[in-house]
Design a protein around this motif. Structure first.
Motif, PDB file in Angstrom:
ATOM      1  N   ILE A 129      -0.061   3.669   6.835  1.00  0.00           N
ATOM      2  CA  ILE A 129      -0.428   3.747   5.710  1.00  0.00           C
ATOM      3  C   ILE A 129      -1.523   5.069   5.368  1.00  0.00           C
ATOM      4  N   SER A 130      -2.540   5.322   6.488  1.00  0.00           N
ATOM      5  CA  SER A 130      -3.289   6.258   6.540  1.00  0.00           C
ATOM      6  C   SER A 130      -2.617   7.587   6.691  1.00  0.00           C
ATOM      7  N   ALA A 131      -1.689   7.580   7.390  1.00  0.00           N
ATOM      8  CA  ALA A 131      -0.757   8.708   7.879  1.00  0.00           C
ATOM      9  C   ALA A 131       0.171   9.205   6.749  1.00  0.00           C
ATOM     10  N   LEU A 132       0.653   8.119   6.175  1.00  0.00           N
ATOM     11  CA  LEU A 132       1.113   8.671   4.867  1.00  0.00           C
ATOM     12  C   LEU A 132       0.342   9.405   3.895  1.00  0.00           C
ATOM     13  N   ALA A 133      -0.806   8.728   3.679  1.00  0.00           N
ATOM     14  CA  ALA A 133      -1.677   9.234   2.543  1.00  0.00           C
ATOM     15  C   ALA A 133      -2.170  10.768   3.086  1.00  0.00           C
ATOM     16  N   ASN A 134      -2.245  11.248   4.132  1.00  0.00           N
ATOM     17  CA  ASN A 134      -2.624  12.260   4.713  1.00  0.00           C
ATOM     18  C   ASN A 134      -1.548  13.267   4.736  1.00  0.00           C
ATOM     19  N   LEU A 135      -0.238  12.851   4.507  1.00  0.00           N
ATOM     20  CA  LEU A 135       0.824  13.754   4.751  1.00  0.00           C
ATOM     21  C   LEU A 135       0.573  15.030   3.604  1.00  0.00           C
ATOM     22  N   ASP A 136       0.363  14.481   2.485  1.00  0.00           N
ATOM     23  CA  ASP A 136       0.212  15.336   1.162  1.00  0.00           C
ATOM     24  C   ASP A 136      -1.013  14.785   0.526  1.00  0.00           C
ATOM     25  N   PRO A 137      -2.283  15.073   0.963  1.00  0.00           N
ATOM     26  CA  PRO A 137      -3.487  14.691   0.301  1.00  0.00           C
ATOM     27  C   PRO A 137      -3.576  14.741  -1.297  1.00  0.00           C
ATOM     28  N   ASN A 141       0.738  -1.130   0.083  1.00  0.00           N
ATOM     29  CA  ASN A 141       0.101  -0.075   0.083  1.00  0.00           C
ATOM     30  C   ASN A 141       0.819   1.254  -0.047  1.00  0.00           C
ATOM     31  N   GLY A 142       2.112   1.097   0.731  1.00  0.00           N
ATOM     32  CA  GLY A 142       3.014   2.326   0.618  1.00  0.00           C
ATOM     33  C   GLY A 142       3.330   2.499  -1.073  1.00  0.00           C
ATOM     34  N   GLN A 143       3.746   1.449  -1.613  1.00  0.00           N
ATOM     35  CA  GLN A 143       4.146   1.596  -2.994  1.00  0.00           C
ATOM     36  C   GLN A 143       3.154   2.452  -3.792  1.00  0.00           C
ATOM     37  N   ALA A 144       1.690   1.851  -3.579  1.00  0.00           N
ATOM     38  CA  ALA A 144       0.837   2.291  -4.250  1.00  0.00           C
ATOM     39  C   ALA A 144       0.251   3.876  -3.957  1.00  0.00           C
ATOM     40  N   LEU A 145       0.860   4.445  -2.940  1.00  0.00           N
ATOM     41  CA  LEU A 145       0.968   5.847  -2.554  1.00  0.00           C
ATOM     42  C   LEU A 145       2.289   6.578  -3.255  1.00  0.00           C
ATOM     43  N   GLY A 146       3.269   5.738  -3.742  1.00  0.00           N
ATOM     44  CA  GLY A 146       4.153   6.451  -4.400  1.00  0.00           C
ATOM     45  C   GLY A 146       5.558   6.494  -3.610  1.00  0.00           C
ATOM     46  N   TYR A 147       5.669   5.679  -2.449  1.00  0.00           N
ATOM     47  CA  TYR A 147       6.543   5.782  -1.552  1.00  0.00           C
ATOM     48  C   TYR A 147       7.475   4.353  -1.821  1.00  0.00           C
ATOM     49  N   LEU A 175      -2.231   5.298 -10.500  1.00  0.00           N
ATOM     50  CA  LEU A 175      -2.335   4.003 -10.455  1.00  0.00           C
ATOM     51  C   LEU A 175      -3.758   3.426 -11.064  1.00  0.00           C
ATOM     52  N   GLN A 176      -4.769   3.920 -10.882  1.00  0.00           N
ATOM     53  CA  GLN A 176      -6.100   3.388 -11.436  1.00  0.00           C
ATOM     54  C   GLN A 176      -5.857   3.385 -12.836  1.00  0.00           C
ATOM     55  N   LYS A 177      -5.222   4.246 -13.580  1.00  0.00           N
ATOM     56  CA  LYS A 177      -5.246   4.464 -15.015  1.00  0.00           C
ATOM     57  C   LYS A 177      -4.232   3.029 -15.596  1.00  0.00           C
ATOM     58  N   VAL A 178      -3.382   2.798 -14.921  1.00  0.00           N
ATOM     59  CA  VAL A 178      -2.592   1.611 -15.106  1.00  0.00           C
ATOM     60  C   VAL A 178      -3.120   0.244 -14.867  1.00  0.00           C
ATOM     61  N   TRP A 179      -3.978   0.426 -13.829  1.00  0.00           N
ATOM     62  CA  TRP A 179      -4.951  -0.876 -13.490  1.00  0.00           C
ATOM     63  C   TRP A 179      -5.714  -1.065 -14.775  1.00  0.00           C
ATOM     64  N   SER A 180      -6.489   0.014 -15.119  1.00  0.00           N
ATOM     65  CA  SER A 180      -7.356   0.014 -16.212  1.00  0.00           C
ATOM     66  C   SER A 180      -6.659  -0.538 -17.577  1.00  0.00           C
ATOM     67  N   LEU A 181      -5.594   0.246 -17.905  1.00  0.00           N
ATOM     68  CA  LEU A 181      -4.831  -0.092 -19.038  1.00  0.00           C
ATOM     69  C   LEU A 181      -4.354  -1.572 -19.205  1.00  0.00           C
ATOM     70  N   THR A 182      -4.129  -2.003 -18.026  1.00  0.00           N
ATOM     71  CA  THR A 182      -3.568  -3.500 -18.028  1.00  0.00           C
ATOM     72  C   THR A 182      -4.733  -4.551 -17.677  1.00  0.00           C
ATOM     73  N   ARG A 216      -0.938  14.958  -3.452  1.00  0.00           N
ATOM     74  CA  ARG A 216       0.029  14.014  -4.078  1.00  0.00           C
ATOM     75  C   ARG A 216      -0.581  12.513  -3.915  1.00  0.00           C
ATOM     76  N   SER A 217      -1.099  12.362  -2.833  1.00  0.00           N
ATOM     77  CA  SER A 217      -1.808  10.959  -2.713  1.00  0.00           C
ATOM     78  C   SER A 217      -2.796  10.696  -3.851  1.00  0.00           C
ATOM     79  N   ARG A 218      -3.758  11.700  -3.839  1.00  0.00           N
ATOM     80  CA  ARG A 218      -4.685  11.562  -4.802  1.00  0.00           C
ATOM     81  C   ARG A 218      -4.356  11.567  -6.500  1.00  0.00           C
TER      82      ARG A 218
END
Length: 282
Positions: free
Chosen positions: A251-259, A152-158, A269-276, A261-263
């Motif tokens: 994970i929740s705290a990481l997401a909320n550090l920069d909403p 989940n951290g990778q999903a947020l870009g970390y 990520l959703q675009k890549v999921w859809s593409l593949t 950026r997370s969004r």
């Protein structure tokens, strides 16, 4: 002298304690299992003191109160048991029924909610966010919270990676970290003997150490950031539920550090999921 009695004696030797606090700690050392499952009032009766003295005794050796100290003593007692003895103890108590595990985990979450602070979670999130890379070293059952955190951290870009191979692979993964990077690991119930020296090495290299533990072990004492979790299970091993909950909180705290950026990261990520076609849409 037992392991817990030795630990209690070492804490007492480092401090000047009142007679009442000494009586409380001696009662714990003499019968740690019974003491750890006792209320503050019951322990006070056994030690011949009042409830306030039990609280002061816990605070005198560095704990916030009896709740935190009793959890520490209980986890130390349980970690001293081999898996077969742990299972036999629970079976004799009738705790081995599957749904009782659910009830126990609910109790653990309630206890964790009483002791876990937003500050502790935020401090871990800040360390991870400031690092160029974070490696999660996990073994056994605690691969589960490690995988939750890394995926989940990778999903947020970390850049959070899970190191779960043989020790030689873990060593290589840790060697790739740079000063200021993070190493996160678990010290719950039984810990791989090689994890402690690996973390000691990491500290000499300027790597920040995050430990999720169920007791103030040698590994926990090394931590730059330490989060304590209850871990008592009803089966043959400790419960991983508390550690998974903490991973989710991080994970929740990481997401909320920069909403923003997370969004943006999750939209990409959703675009890549859809593409593949990686994730079913219905």
């Amino acid at each position: 002298m037992g392991i817990i009695a030795t630990w209690v004696d070492s804490l007492m030797a480092q401090r000047k304690l009142s007679p009442g606090s000494t009586a409380v700690l001696r009662t714990i050392a003499d019968d740690p299992e019974t003491a750890s499952y006792s209320s503050a009032a019951a322990l006070a009766d056994a030690a011949g003191v009042n409830v306030a003295t039990v609280v002061r005794a816990a605070q005198a050796i560095g704990f916030s109160g009896w709740s935190e100290l009793s959890t520490e003593v209980r986890n130390r007692f349980l970690s001293s048991l081999d898996a077969d003895k742990h299972f036999a103890r629970n079976a004799e108590a009738g705790a081995g029924q599957p749904l009782k595990s659910l009830v126990k985990d609910l109790e653990l979450i309630e206890l964790l909610a009483e002791t876990l602070t937003e500050e502790a979670i935020d401090n871990v999130a800040y360390l991870i966010a400031a690092a160029q890379a974070t490696t999660v070293v996990a073994t056994g059952s605690f691969l589960a919270p490690g995988a939750v955190l890394a995926h989940n951290g990778q999903a947020l870009g970390y850049r959070i990676t899970l190191s779960d191979g043989p020790m030689t692979s873990m060593i290589n993964d840790v060697r790739m970290l740079q000063p200021g990077d993070c190493l996160l690991t678990f010290s719950i119930w039984k810990t791989s003997a090689s994890i402690l020296p690996l973390c000691e090495y990491a500290k000499t290299q300027g790597i920040r150490l995050i430990v999720i533990a169920d007791q103030r072990s040698q590994l926990a004492e090394l931590a730059d950031e330490l989060i304590l979790v209850p871990s008592e299970g009803t089966g043959p091993t400790a419960s991983a539920t508390g550690a998974v909950v903490v991973a989710q909180c991080i994970i929740s705290a990481l997401a909320n550090l920069d909403p923003e950026r997370s969004r943006a990261t999750l939209e990409e990520l959703q675009k890549v999921w859809s593409l593949t076609g990686a994730v079913a849409s219905d």
